[in-house]
Design an enzyme around this catalytic site. Sequence first.
Site, mmCIF file in Angstrom:
data_model
loop_
_atom_site.group_PDB
_atom_site.id
_atom_site.type_symbol
_atom_site.label_atom_id
_atom_site.label_comp_id
_atom_site.label_asym_id
_atom_site.label_seq_id
_atom_site.Cartn_x
_atom_site.Cartn_y
_atom_site.Cartn_z
ATOM 1 N N SER A 18 0.841 -1.211 0.000
ATOM 2 C CA SER A 18 0.000 0.000 0.000
ATOM 3 C C SER A 18 0.867 1.249 0.000
ATOM 4 O O SER A 18 0.366 2.360 0.109
ATOM 5 C CB SER A 18 -0.904 -0.001 1.237
ATOM 6 O OG SER A 18 -0.141 -0.219 2.411
ATOM 7 N N ASN B 87 -1.640 -2.810 13.350
ATOM 8 C CA ASN B 87 -3.101 -2.695 13.379
ATOM 9 C C ASN B 87 -3.581 -1.481 14.180
ATOM 10 O O ASN B 87 -4.501 -0.778 13.755
ATOM 11 C CB ASN B 87 -3.729 -3.985 13.936
ATOM 12 C CG ASN B 87 -3.432 -5.179 13.051
ATOM 13 O OD1 ASN B 87 -2.846 -5.028 11.979
ATOM 14 N ND2 ASN B 87 -3.821 -6.362 13.499
ATOM 15 N N THR C 58 -40.651 25.373 -7.935
ATOM 16 C CA THR C 58 -40.867 24.015 -7.434
ATOM 17 C C THR C 58 -41.157 23.189 -8.679
ATOM 18 O O THR C 58 -41.710 23.712 -9.664
ATOM 19 C CB THR C 58 -42.053 23.915 -6.443
ATOM 20 O OG1 THR C 58 -43.243 24.276 -7.138
ATOM 21 C CG2 THR C 58 -41.868 24.814 -5.233
ATOM 22 N N HIS C 59 -40.795 21.954 -8.668
ATOM 23 C CA HIS C 59 -40.967 21.081 -9.858
ATOM 24 C C HIS C 59 -40.331 21.686 -11.100
ATOM 25 O O HIS C 59 -40.785 21.436 -12.216
ATOM 26 C CB HIS C 59 -42.448 20.800 -10.146
ATOM 27 C CG HIS C 59 -43.216 20.329 -8.964
ATOM 28 N ND1 HIS C 59 -43.386 19.004 -8.645
ATOM 29 C CD2 HIS C 59 -43.843 21.037 -7.979
ATOM 30 C CE1 HIS C 59 -44.103 18.900 -7.528
ATOM 31 N NE2 HIS C 59 -44.378 20.123 -7.104
ATOM 32 N N SER D 150 -15.314 25.798 -26.395
ATOM 33 C CA SER D 150 -15.431 24.567 -27.159
ATOM 34 C C SER D 150 -14.330 24.547 -28.206
ATOM 35 O O SER D 150 -13.964 25.587 -28.755
ATOM 36 C CB SER D 150 -16.800 24.523 -27.833
ATOM 37 O OG SER D 150 -16.761 23.655 -28.953
ATOM 38 N N LYS E 88 -19.157 29.198 -27.974
ATOM 39 C CA LYS E 88 -19.523 28.560 -26.707
ATOM 40 C C LYS E 88 -18.736 29.046 -25.489
ATOM 41 O O LYS E 88 -17.546 29.311 -25.569
ATOM 42 C CB LYS E 88 -19.329 27.048 -26.815
ATOM 43 C CG LYS E 88 -20.237 26.405 -27.816
ATOM 44 C CD LYS E 88 -21.520 25.914 -27.189
ATOM 45 C CE LYS E 88 -21.237 24.622 -26.476
ATOM 46 N NZ LYS E 88 -22.419 24.090 -25.862
ATOM 47 N N ASN F 141 -18.752 27.357 -21.791
ATOM 48 C CA ASN F 141 -19.356 26.222 -21.083
ATOM 49 C C ASN F 141 -19.102 26.280 -19.581
ATOM 50 O O ASN F 141 -18.017 26.661 -19.144
ATOM 51 C CB ASN F 141 -18.787 24.901 -21.626
ATOM 52 C CG ASN F 141 -19.179 24.681 -23.069
ATOM 53 O OD1 ASN F 141 -20.242 25.107 -23.502
ATOM 54 N ND2 ASN F 141 -18.303 24.038 -23.821
ATOM 55 N N GLU G 178 -20.220 21.788 -13.913
ATOM 56 C CA GLU G 178 -20.531 20.421 -14.357
ATOM 57 C C GLU G 178 -19.609 19.398 -13.692
ATOM 58 O O GLU G 178 -20.030 18.305 -13.315
ATOM 59 C CB GLU G 178 -20.382 20.315 -15.876
ATOM 60 C CG GLU G 178 -21.431 21.095 -16.629
ATOM 61 C CD GLU G 178 -21.090 21.175 -18.116
ATOM 62 O OE1 GLU G 178 -21.744 20.476 -18.898
ATOM 63 O OE2 GLU G 178 -20.157 21.912 -18.487
ATOM 64 N N TYR H 47 -9.054 -7.132 12.916
ATOM 65 C CA TYR H 47 -8.373 -6.561 11.752
ATOM 66 C C TYR H 47 -8.333 -7.587 10.635
ATOM 67 O O TYR H 47 -8.030 -8.760 10.853
ATOM 68 C CB TYR H 47 -6.930 -6.133 12.091
ATOM 69 C CG TYR H 47 -6.227 -5.583 10.859
ATOM 70 C CD1 TYR H 47 -6.392 -4.256 10.478
ATOM 71 C CD2 TYR H 47 -5.464 -6.415 10.033
ATOM 72 C CE1 TYR H 47 -5.806 -3.774 9.335
ATOM 73 C CE2 TYR H 47 -4.875 -5.931 8.874
ATOM 74 C CZ TYR H 47 -5.058 -4.604 8.523
ATOM 75 O OH TYR H 47 -4.480 -4.117 7.379
ATOM 76 N N GLN I 84 -7.131 -2.338 4.520
ATOM 77 C CA GLN I 84 -6.177 -1.510 3.782
ATOM 78 C C GLN I 84 -6.866 -0.772 2.624
ATOM 79 O O GLN I 84 -6.394 0.267 2.170
ATOM 80 C CB GLN I 84 -5.051 -2.402 3.253
ATOM 81 C CG GLN I 84 -3.965 -1.679 2.519
ATOM 82 C CD GLN I 84 -2.758 -2.587 2.303
ATOM 83 O OE1 GLN I 84 -2.057 -2.943 3.235
ATOM 84 N NE2 GLN I 84 -2.538 -2.984 1.070
ATOM 85 N N LYS J 219 -8.160 3.263 2.382
ATOM 86 C CA LYS J 219 -7.400 4.496 2.187
ATOM 87 C C LYS J 219 -7.697 5.218 0.885
ATOM 88 O O LYS J 219 -7.939 6.430 0.874
ATOM 89 C CB LYS J 219 -5.902 4.220 2.294
ATOM 90 C CG LYS J 219 -5.480 4.043 3.720
ATOM 91 C CD LYS J 219 -4.112 3.467 3.847
ATOM 92 C CE LYS J 219 -4.012 2.703 5.142
ATOM 93 N NZ LYS J 219 -4.996 1.609 5.294
#
Length: 461
Positions: free
Chosen positions: A26, A113, A158-159, A280, A286, A288, A293, A320, A325, A328
């Site tokens: 690791s 551990n 709303t909606h 773009s 464009k 963007n 996003e 353990y 491991q 992480k």
Amino acid sequence: MSGQKKPWGGRFSEPTDKRVEEFTSSLHFDKRLYRYDIEGSIAHCRMLAAQGIISPEEAEKIISGLQDILQNMEKGEFSYSSDLEDIHMAIEKSLIDRIGEVGGKLHTARSRNDQISLDMRLYLRDEVKNILDLVADLQTSLVDVAKREIDTILPGYTHMRKAQPVLLAHYLLAWWEMLDRDMSRLRECGERINVMPLGSAALAGTGFPVNREYVAELLDFPKISGNSMDAVSDRDFVAEFIFDASLLMMHMSRFCEDLVIWSGEEFGFVDISDAFTTGSSIMPQKKNPDVAELIRGKTGRVYGDLMAILTVMKGLPMTYDRDLQEDKEPLFDAVDTVKACLAVLSDMTGNLKFNRSRMLESAAGGFSTATDVADYLVMKGIPFREAHGIVGRLVGYCIERQKDMKALDIEEIRLFWKDADADIYACMNVNGSVGARNITGGTAREAVLRRIEEIESRRIG
Ligand code: ARG
């Protein structure tokens, strides 16, 4: 085993397969814990000496060796050998290389551990503090823009359909509230992170006369773990943190979604500054909203981190298991992602330019004050359900004639409610609609200013 003997190699007669070494290591990701690993080891070593488990001279050698290693690592001069299993082994091996056999005494009364649990907790409590600061910055940006836009009217939805006019400041402070809950969740999570596990050793605790309270004091932990088996098994704090990060990401993602929609040609409510947009490669016109996003997209990624840790933990036998491991990478990814998103969103928010007249014009359309007209009828003694029906028919009449309600003459209104007076027109006004909602938590200017005042006095206090 490639070359050298493993620290745990005593009972093995065959070397580790090279692929297994690579597979189990690791080091390439847990090396980011080096500072915490060394900090924990120094505290552990001081305690061993204070308890007479090792001598003061031995402790001194170990500590100066560890400080040496830390310096090398900070300068990027440490060479991480790829056949070492993890950051703990890398540091221990280098310590023994530097100061000789005495370095092997550091691991007395400790296991990897409980060591890894400590490292993770030290790391995450720092990162939670960093994240709390970044959330506070984003909140400050929101409050600053809210103050600047205190007279700006926005159609509330709303909606995703025009509902009622609100103050833009009220809208912005809604995000502040969400972030406030994120802060309180993170602080609470911080309390559960802030528990010192050393002394638990592999799983059963240690037989050496350690002083856990002293280690906790050295490392500034208010609490020590109460059960050695739980301490080495537990990654609740990791899952909990990633959940908190997921909600925080979800809040950012929703705000970004509004910005994506509102900055488009159809809405034109807001301009995201050039510095936070991209072009773009094919369409020259464009601009963007990629930052917004990407924050939206990265939210999915943090949810993935949450699913990963929950799934890793599911069904793990006490105590353990090496599966742990795998905690992480999702954790590091969630921390990095949430920090990057918070930082860029704060700056982007501070630079937003709202098109006030466009929003006002939009807020006034779509019969957004129909509820106010119904409320007005209620004030005149009509039951709300009936008032709702009257105004609904009035709206239908307007739609048929393609007329705004304000453009009706009083005789037309009287077709629906015979007692109508000219004062009915006042409640069709967006400013009146907003201003009427002067209750705690409402959108009236006074109510929003009161909330800002509360927020600002809390921030200083
Ligand atoms: N690299 C391990 C982890 O991240 C450290 C603990 C290893 N313990 C063990 N007994 N192999 O969980």
